[in-house]
Design a protein around this motif. Structure first.
Motif, mmCIF file in Angstrom:
data_model
loop_
_atom_site.group_PDB
_atom_site.id
_atom_site.type_symbol
_atom_site.label_atom_id
_atom_site.label_comp_id
_atom_site.label_asym_id
_atom_site.label_seq_id
_atom_site.Cartn_x
_atom_site.Cartn_y
_atom_site.Cartn_z
ATOM 1 N N THR A 150 0.841 -1.195 0.000
ATOM 2 C CA THR A 150 0.000 0.000 0.000
ATOM 3 C C THR A 150 0.880 1.250 0.000
ATOM 4 O O THR A 150 1.834 1.347 0.773
ATOM 5 N N VAL A 151 0.558 2.209 -0.886
ATOM 6 C CA VAL A 151 1.331 3.452 -0.943
ATOM 7 C C VAL A 151 0.913 4.341 0.220
ATOM 8 O O VAL A 151 -0.267 4.662 0.385
ATOM 9 N N VAL A 152 1.873 4.725 1.026
ATOM 10 C CA VAL A 152 1.608 5.588 2.174
ATOM 11 C C VAL A 152 1.634 7.053 1.749
ATOM 12 O O VAL A 152 0.695 7.813 1.989
ATOM 13 N N VAL A 153 2.695 7.460 1.101
ATOM 14 C CA VAL A 153 2.867 8.838 0.652
ATOM 15 C C VAL A 153 4.006 8.839 -0.365
ATOM 16 O O VAL A 153 4.833 7.912 -0.390
ATOM 17 N N GLN A 154 4.048 9.856 -1.194
ATOM 18 C CA GLN A 154 5.136 9.991 -2.163
ATOM 19 C C GLN A 154 5.889 11.280 -1.879
ATOM 20 O O GLN A 154 5.300 12.358 -1.829
ATOM 21 N N VAL A 155 7.190 11.144 -1.677
ATOM 22 C CA VAL A 155 8.028 12.322 -1.479
ATOM 23 C C VAL A 155 8.623 12.715 -2.821
ATOM 24 O O VAL A 155 8.760 11.892 -3.735
ATOM 25 N N SER A 156 8.977 13.985 -2.942
ATOM 26 C CA SER A 156 9.529 14.472 -4.205
ATOM 27 C C SER A 156 10.561 15.549 -3.916
ATOM 28 O O SER A 156 10.333 16.439 -3.089
ATOM 29 N N ALA A 157 11.688 15.435 -4.591
ATOM 30 C CA ALA A 157 12.755 16.428 -4.451
ATOM 31 C C ALA A 157 13.303 16.757 -5.830
ATOM 32 O O ALA A 157 13.297 15.923 -6.742
ATOM 33 N N THR A 158 13.766 17.976 -5.994
ATOM 34 C CA THR A 158 14.373 18.413 -7.254
ATOM 35 C C THR A 158 15.769 18.938 -6.976
ATOM 36 O O THR A 158 16.085 19.372 -5.860
ATOM 37 N N ASP A 159 16.603 18.887 -8.030
ATOM 38 C CA ASP A 159 17.976 19.372 -7.934
ATOM 39 C C ASP A 159 18.200 20.326 -9.102
ATOM 40 O O ASP A 159 17.955 19.971 -10.267
#
Length: 469
Positions: A150-159
């Motif tokens: 089950t997907v809990v949350v999706q984190v996202s980062a950019t560079d």
């Protein structure tokens, strides 16, 4: 004849090539110089290149580069001097990744002619930026029985960097793998955090995760973000019930009605409506005890009638699943000295032969007390003195106080007294006011212990006169 050909300014300065590309690292220090081509002018020295000037499409670019100029102490000759472009301010590819410059060479004519060198500056990326998450903290709520993957949350980062320097991957720190790495997994490409094992809110209601983001560049500098995962309660626990923690209570039989005996302790690890329940007692004896969380005596207790009550405390949840649990409740009734000793008979009858030896056991009177030890201890007494002492003032009978055995203290003669009738008393040893009385009848059995004796004549007359008519 000498022919002198005077030079005219009929040639313009020419750059070969007239367009170049400079690749400069964004981390190049201020003051770094880059050699660029010089211009060539076929005119004589008077009309040759006298100066260079730098032009830009954006006036702000002047801050980064100085005017292209000839090195000091350089004399313009047919041999082209070295020309340099100098960096005056630090570059930042993420702010501006390229510059379009023009270097103009001007000759010495009254009407100067010029030539132009086009310079395209490409700022090369360096791994000088860390990834940046799009949130300062991530929070998610999931049910504690969430399925595998089950997907809990999706984190996202950019560079802000490019290429490998800007390509981000995700993970857990090494210390996090040992604490929550067995329950959660993070996709290193997408940043999705998934459930990979069974969760239990009652064991740990909130999980604090740390996710790292790093790039694939050299000397990558990872960053971290906190992820708070709160588990939503599900009705997955049966209520646990116990009575005084040891499921047993003792109570004196003289306990008054509605006396508190103890609590029925119920613990349901679920919360909210999932932890609400109803409590009851299940037994034919349960009506004698109060319900709903505490046990109280609602009827008088009599240990001699019943010394042990056993019933179940039943707890049923109020939810649709109605999970339940039971606990064995044992109430032991403690003895009180509320019963007196009672003789087994109202009258004890014993027979024995006369002419007994002193100390002969005649028999035993029996009494019983329904109380338990030590409340059932008793002792016996003889209370009819006129039957205990004979005509000679000798003690005739004796009773052993602890056992009720009756003994003779002297020789009994049936011809003097054939029956002995007296009373015996039993007394509660712990309460002398509690007594009971019974009677004892002792019948002597005749033995041939007497010779025949003439009643007449008596001792004073040794002969008898007989008259014959």
């Amino acid at each position: 004849m000498t022919l002198v050909i005077e030079d005219r300014n009929d040639c313009s300065p020419v750059f070969v090539p007239n367009r170049i590309l400079l690749k400069i690292s964004e981390l190049s220090p201020v003051g770094t110089s880059f050699v660029i081509p010089t211009a060539n002018d076929h005119d004589g020295s008077k009309f040759s290149v006298q100066k260079y000037k730098l032009e830009t499409e954006d006036k702000n670019d002047w801050r980064n580069f100085n005017n292209a100029s000839l090195p000091t102490n350089t004399i313009v000759t047919n041999v082209a001097p070295e020309l340099k472009l100098t960096l005056m301010e630090r570059l930042d590819r993420e702010q501006k990744d390229g510059y379009h410059l023009r270097v103009v060479a001007v000759d010495g004519g009254e009407l100067p002619l010029s030539g132009t060198l086009l310079i395209e500056v490409a700022v090369l990326d360096e791994n000088d930026n860390r990834p940046k998450f799009n949130r300062p903290i991530y929070e998610a709520n999931i049910t504690e029985n969430a399925a595998y993957q089950t997907v809990v949350v999706q984190v996202s980062a950019t560079d802000a960097d490019v290429g490998d320097n800007g390509r981000v991957f995700y993970g857990f720190p090494s210390n996090g793998m040992s604490t929550y790495g067995r329950m959660f997994d993070v996709n290193n490409i997408t940043g999705e955090i998934r459930v990979i094992s069974k969760l239990d809110r009652e064991t740990k209601p909130v999980h604090h995760l740390t996710v790292t983001a790093a790039d694939y560049g050299t000397n990558s500098l990872p960053v971290e973000v906190s992820v708070v995962v709160r588990l939503i309660d599900q009705n997955d626990n049966e209520p646990k019930v116990a009575f005084r923690n040891v499921a047993e209570a003792s109570n004196a039989e003289t306990t008054k009605l509605c006396t508190f005996l103890g609590h029925v302790m119920v613990d349901d690890l679920d919360e909210g409506v999932n932890g609400q329940f109803n409590c009851s007692l299940d037994s034919k004896y349960a009506d004698g005890f109060a319900r709903f969380g505490q046990s109280s005596a609602l009827q008088s207790l009599d240990r001699e009638e019943k010394d042990l009550y056993e019933f179940r405390a039943v707890v049923v949840q109020q939810t649709m699943t109605k999970l339940s649990s039971t606990c064995q409740v044992t109430v032991r009734v403690e003895d009180e000295n509320d019963c007196g000793p009672i003789f087994s008979k109202n009258e004890f009858i014993f027979t024995m032969f006369e002419e007994n030896l002193p100390g002969t056991e005649i028999g035993t009177v029996y009494a019983f007390d329904k109380d338990e030890y030590p409340n059932n201890q008793m002792h016996f007494e003889l209370i009819s003195d006129e039957f205990i002492v004979d005509d000679r003032d000798d003690i005739v009978f004796r009773i052993e106080k602890s056992s009720g055995k009756i003994w003779t203290e002297s020789v009994l003669d049936r011809e003097l007294k054939s029956d002995y009738y007296f009373k015996v008393l039993v007394r509660d040893l712990n309460n002398s006011t509690i007594t009971n009385i019974s009677t004892v009848l002792i019948k002597l059995i005749d033995i041939n212990d007497n010779s025949p004796v003439f009643r007449f004549p008596n001792k004073t007359h040794h002969h008898i006169l007989v008259y014959v008519p």
